[in-house]
Write an enzyme that holds these catalytic residues in place. Sequence first.
Site, PDB file in Angstrom:
ATOM      1  N   CYS A 271       0.832  -1.208   0.000  1.00 40.52           N
ATOM      2  CA  CYS A 271       0.000   0.000   0.000  1.00 40.52           C
ATOM      3  C   CYS A 271       0.865   1.257   0.000  1.00 40.52           C
ATOM      4  O   CYS A 271       0.498   2.263  -0.619  1.00 40.52           O
ATOM      5  CB  CYS A 271      -0.946  -0.020   1.197  1.00 40.52           C
ATOM      6  SG  CYS A 271      -2.138  -1.392   1.091  1.00 40.52           S
ATOM      7  N   THR A 272       2.005   1.202   0.663  1.00 37.40           N
ATOM      8  CA  THR A 272       2.922   2.337   0.652  1.00 37.40           C
ATOM      9  C   THR A 272       3.475   2.543  -0.752  1.00 37.40           C
ATOM     10  O   THR A 272       3.517   3.673  -1.254  1.00 37.40           O
ATOM     11  CB  THR A 272       4.062   2.120   1.666  1.00 37.40           C
ATOM     12  OG1 THR A 272       3.482   2.027   2.978  1.00 37.40           O
ATOM     13  CG2 THR A 272       5.071   3.256   1.638  1.00 37.40           C
TER      14      THR A 272
END
Length: 157
Positions: A47-48
């Site tokens: 997600c980062t």
Amino acid sequence: MAERLIPGDPAPDFTLQDKDGKSVRLSDFRGKKTIVYFYPAASTPGCTKQACDFRDSLASLQGAGYEVLGVSPDPVPALAKFAEEEELTFPLLSDEDHTVAEAYAAWGEKKNYGRTYMGLIRSTIVVDPEGKVSLAQYNVRATGHVAKLRRDLKLEN
């Protein structure tokens, strides 16, 4: 569970809290092209990577007339921390009860290491200025997704 959205469907309107606790409505973006992307959890590696790809492409996406909204089941404080740590300047929205993810068919059955459970399905929905779906992508990969999205939108990389 909602059926997956397809181009031409009306995008379900929503109101969610952003990282500062301020209400953000999809209808606030009427008249603009809006990318609504659903991701499972702030501050996790995939997600980062995806959020940073959107961050790094934000100026060119906005130059092409697109706004970006990130939606996850994280609580507001986790979104604030994620935005600060990664210098994310687009709205991150909290969908803790996954009502919006369900309306967008981005919540459903997942399988991981032989285990089946309900969770967020990494998805991206592009909403046109009239509030209709122009592109719907489900089960996208975190890495390389923004580059693929740009190609699919016929934007230069």
